[in-house]
Write a protein that holds these residues in place. Structure first.
Motif, short mmCIF file in Angstrom:
data_model
loop_
_atom_site.label_atom_id
_atom_site.label_comp_id
_atom_site.label_asym_id
_atom_site.label_seq_id
_atom_site.Cartn_x
_atom_site.Cartn_y
_atom_site.Cartn_z
N TYR A 2 -94.04 18.38 -28.00
CA TYR A 2 -95.43 17.96 -28.05
C TYR A 2 -95.84 17.43 -26.67
N GLY A 27 -88.34 14.41 -27.44
CA GLY A 27 -88.88 15.74 -27.76
C GLY A 27 -90.32 15.89 -27.31
N ASP A 50 -101.27 16.95 -27.39
CA ASP A 50 -101.09 16.67 -28.81
C ASP A 50 -101.21 15.18 -29.08
N SER A 121 -94.70 11.85 -33.44
CA SER A 121 -93.93 13.11 -33.47
C SER A 121 -93.58 13.48 -34.91
N ALA A 122 -93.16 12.49 -35.69
CA ALA A 122 -92.79 12.76 -37.08
C ALA A 122 -93.99 13.26 -37.88
N ASP A 125 -94.75 16.77 -36.84
CA ASP A 125 -93.78 17.69 -37.45
C ASP A 125 -94.15 17.97 -38.90
N GLU A 126 -94.52 16.94 -39.63
CA GLU A 126 -94.88 17.11 -41.03
C GLU A 126 -96.15 17.95 -41.17
N ARG A 128 -97.23 20.16 -39.01
CA ARG A 128 -96.90 21.55 -38.66
C ARG A 128 -96.18 22.25 -39.81
N LYS A 129 -95.30 21.51 -40.48
CA LYS A 129 -94.59 22.08 -41.63
C LYS A 129 -95.56 22.44 -42.75
#
Length: 536
Positions: A2, A27, A50, A121-122, A125-126, A128-129
């Motif tokens: 990101y 990351g 992001d 970030s978490a 990620d969620e 994006r999932k």
């Protein structure tokens, strides 16, 4: 990773956070650090972050305005306010813009910001999932719907019509009201379908791309029409019109089809030809009209590239095309013997024009051309040492897929030019089995790195001996031949596919793209990109 953007007019703070945070371990990538909102906004035009970490009070553009401007472009942007201000009204304004965190700079520990970044970030990620899952579901729904539409159109043409009411209800479920309306069917066919399949690498990708473009144009136009994929190169469109004196259904359909034709050309570089059927007032008539459009291949065979035509019954000439066979065969062999590509193309053009005017049945024309090509390959004495990459069965399969006379002419030209090249090469090539086997080995292993030791081992010969033999028999070294063959294949891939240069480099067994580009430029005089652009 990101991308993170830092914005603060206090340079020591920017320097501290840039150095204190281990971005890679988290990351993340620090996309940039900027001292005012206006500079950051300009940078976001080039690369949208992001995550945004910004101060509030800054010259030229404050942090809250920057947040608002970036949120308009990217609603999912994660934002943390970093400020000396701890007053409630600043936090209140920030929260209204869905800022996820508010940190007071005076008491800030870099570890606090690191924890915020971990949470961001978490959550990304969620998100994006979830987006991926939603995309998969939408894709499954779309594919299921397309499969249902394809099944419906096939049944509509191939199965008997038992209940007109059920037919109308099924069309309505696809978004096409037909009760009390007239229906106008149209069929669209991909021109140069063999080349299109090569470019898109699979029938599924080609069908998906074409379907998306056509459905997007139909939706934008507001027309009451539905697309039905029928095969890898055929699509049916059903238009629905209310009976009225003020609307000409044929004109409206033609306008829509012209938009589709232009859009396919712009976005996919594909050409499609269309035949508009007859206006149908009942399901039985629609079924009959669809059947006529699909089975009447004669009209479509003689259409020009990108043509839009009204349906017309095709009546083939009753003359004997094979009466011209010996004459055509002799002329084509003569043109190959002259070793002039322009002569070959001119001869093909003359016979294509003859066939267009005569209008023989398409299957008769295909049989005639296939027999011509096979006989030329067999009889031309200079081709006896040439090992063709195309079997008779493969040629028959190719020609069966061709849907137009113009495409058939291109196909014949391509194979006659290949025969001419083979004839030319055979004059300087050898009859020695070792060299012919080397030619075959190279053609089958173009995707590998091929050296003198490799071919010598394959032929069970001493490398030095084979090198002298090859040079003596062909006039060029084996490595020169490998490079020439690979560069010719590279030109074909650049001309006929949309593969990037890096992929073509890989497909030809080169692991160094710079070296491949150097070889290509040395062979053609231009870089691969310049060659493709010049061809386009």
């Amino acid at each position: 990773m990101y991308k993170v953007m830092l914005v603060d007019d206090d340079y020591p703070v920017l320097e501290l956070l840039s150095e204190a945070i281990d971005w890679e371990r988290l990351g993340l990538t620090l996309e940039g650090a900027y001292e005012n909102g206006l500079e950051a906004l300009a940078a976001a035009d080039r690369e949208m972050p992001d995550i945004l970490i910004t101060d509030i009070g800054m010259p030229k553009m404050d942090g809250l305005e920057l947040v608002q401007r970036l949120k308009e472009r990217k609603p999912g942007l994660r934002v943390a306010i970093l400020s000396c201000h701890s007053e409630f009204h600043y936090a209140q304004r920030a929260m209204k813009m869905q800022v996820q965190d508010y940190l007071v700079k005076d008491t800030l520990d870099p570890n606090d910001l690191e924890q915020v970044l971990v949470r961001f970030s978490a959550s990304l990620d969620e998100e994006r999932k979830l987006d991926l899952e939603r995309h998969k579901l939408r894709h499954l729904v779309d594919r299921s719907r397309e499969a249902m539409k394809e099944k419906w159109i096939r049944n509509a043409i191939q199965q008997p019509l038992l209940q007109a009411k059920a037919w109308n209800e099924e069309l309505a479920s696809f978004g096409l009201p037909v009760e009390g309306r007239a229906v106008l069917p149209t069929i669209g066919t991909i021109d140069d379908s063999l080349q299109a399949q090569q470019r898109f690498m699979s029938d599924d990708i080609l069908r998906f791309a074409v379907t998306n473009v056509i459905e997007e144009i139909i939706a934008e136009s507001g027309a009451e029409a539905v697309l039905f994929p029928y095969s890898e190169k055929e699509w049916m469109i059903l238009h629905s019109f209310r009976p009225t004196l003020t609307v000409n259904g044929f004109d409206e359909a033609r306008k829509l089809i012209e938009r589709i034709r232009q859009s396919l050309g712009r976005s996919l570089k594909l050409s499609m030809s269309f035949v508009i059927g007859e206006m149908c007032r009942a399901p039985e008539q629609t079924k009959f009209g669809l059947t006529n459009l699909l089975t009447e291949t004669g009209q479509r065979f003689y259409m020009e590239r990108g043509e839009i035509a009204s349906f017309a019954r095709f009546e083939p000439t009753e003359g004997d095309l094979f009466a011209y066979y010996d004459e055509a065969s002799e002329r084509f062999r003569e043109s190959i013997a002259k070793r002039d590509p322009a002569e070959v193309k001119a001869k093909v053009g003359e016979w294509i024009e003859f066939l267009r005017k005569a209008k023989y049945a398409p299957e008769t024309v295909k049989d005639w051309m296939l027999k011509l090509l096979l006989d030329i390959r067999l009889k031309h004495q200079s081709l006896h040492s040439f090992r063709s990459s195309k079997s008779a069965e493969s040629l028959h399969k190719d020609i069966a897929e061709i849907g137009s006379l113009r495409e058939l002419g291109n196909w014949l030209t391509e194979h006659l030019l290949a025969a001419m090249t083979a004839a030319e090469n055979s004059r300087v090539r050898t009859q020695r089995k070792e060299v012919l086997d080397a030619y075959q080995y190279v053609s089958l292993h173009l995707d590998r790195r091929i050296g003198l030791d490799d071919i010598a081992e394959h032929l069970h010969l001493n490398p030095s001996y084979f090198s002298r033999l090859f040079k003596k028999e062909t006039g060029e070294t084996f490595i020169e031949y490998v490079i020439r063959t690979k560069m010719e294949r590279a030109k074909e891939l650049l001309d006929q596919t949309a593969q990037p240069v890096a992929k073509i480099c890989e497909l030809l067994g080169y692991d160094n793209q710079s070296y491949f580009i150097k070889l290509f430029k040395g062979y053609t005089g231009v870089t691969p990109i310049d060659y493709r652009n010049r061809g386009a």
